[in-house]
Design an enzyme around this catalytic site. Structure first.
Site, PDB file in Angstrom:
ATOM      1  CG  ASP A  80      -0.455   0.025   2.499  1.00  0.00           C
ATOM      2  OD1 ASP A  80       0.230   1.017   2.790  1.00  0.00           O
ATOM      3  OD2 ASP A  80      -0.700  -0.907   3.294  1.00  0.00           O
TER       4      ASP A  80
HETATM    5  N1  URA Z   1      -0.144  -5.487   4.672  1.00  0.00           N
HETATM    6  C1  URA Z   1      -0.470  -4.173   4.666  1.00  0.00           C
HETATM    7  O1  URA Z   1      -1.170  -3.699   5.556  1.00  0.00           O
HETATM    8  N2  URA Z   1      -0.001  -3.408   3.683  1.00  0.00           N
HETATM    9  C2  URA Z   1       0.781  -3.882   2.698  1.00  0.00           C
HETATM   10  O2  URA Z   1       1.182  -3.122   1.816  1.00  0.00           O
HETATM   11  C3  URA Z   1       1.115  -5.249   2.717  1.00  0.00           C
HETATM   12  C4  URA Z   1       0.636  -6.032   3.705  1.00  0.00           C
END
Ligand code: URA
Length: 236
Positions: free
Chosen positions: A103
């Site tokens: 993310d």
């Molecule tokens: N878990 C998350 O919260 N974000 C990511 O980007 C990957 C795993």
């Protein structure tokens, strides 16, 4: 090789979907649109889809990138934010895409490849390659809470699979816990949501490994190509 088979072998999509790409005029050979499905691709032909070069297996590109926060891990963004492809300008003309996602706020190991077959395989829910993260959360976390997370916790109405979580340290001044989290799924914002389910806020998240691949010495915002052994380990 016929054009649709060639595109499928490059991992672009199935032969049928590749036919649609050809007919819709998205495929160029040596700079000219080819809509003729009987076209036979020659070794010397330069093939592009949406103006991006595509490659047969032996020429695939596999990159390990250290994504900083503030970049989206998709190849384009409706909001005009920077994408991970901006970090690999040398591959601007290459049909490179990320294997899975990190993310916007999360940093760390992201794999980018032209190998659609491998990407689809690794992203398929049945494929349970482990992903290791370093997470920092506000405040303390108890053994009991860690056990709850490890045995599976409901996020978005579905229980997570078993995970491994290790408390790596606690900053007594800042009151921040540092944890190592290993999950085998790739659900949307999974790690953040797991802690959120216990009312714990993740204030830092970084992926440090995928399977046996470690981010190691790749500094933030840079990348390196995988070596043959590493590629083989992903294909296993
Ligand atoms: N878990 C998350 O919260 N974000 C990511 O980007 C990957 C795993």
């Amino acid at each position: 090789m016929r054009i649709n088979k060639y595109l499928a072998s490059c991992g672009i999509s199935s032969r049928r979907k590749s036919e649609e790409l050809v007919v819709s005029g998205k495929v160029k050979i040596n700079g000219r649109i080819i809509k003729d499905l009987s076209y036979l691709v020659k070794k010397t032909d330069l093939v592009t889809v949406d103006n991006k070069k595509v490659f047969l297996n032996e020429k695939h590109v596999y990159l390990m990138l250290n994504k900083p926060k503030g970049f989206v891990s998709t190849t384009n963004d409706d909001l005009g934010r920077k994408t991970v492809l901006d970090l690999a300008p040398a591959f601007r003309d290459t049909r490179l895409f990320p294997i899975g996602r990190l993310d916007y706020e999360t940093e760390g190991l992201l794999l980018l490849t032209t190998d659609g077959d491998l990407a689809n395989k690794l992203m398929h829910p049945s494929h349970q390659i482990s992903k290791t993260y370093v997470a920092k959360i506000e405040g303390e976390i108890t053994e009991e809470e860690i056990k709850k997370l490890e045995s599976g916790i409901v996020i978005d109405g579905i229980k997570t699979k078993k995970s491994k979580i290790r408390l790596a340290g606690f900053d007594t001044e800042k009151k921040i816990s540092r944890l190592e989290v290993i999950i085998s799924e790739g659900r949307n914002r999974q790690v953040r949501k797991m802690f959120d389910a216990l009312n714990k806020e993740v204030i830092f998240l970084k992926r440090t490994a995928i399977g046996s691949l470690q981010l190691g010495g790749v500094t933030r915002g840079t990348y390196r190509e995988l070596n043959a052994k590493e590629i083989a380990s992903l294909k296993k």
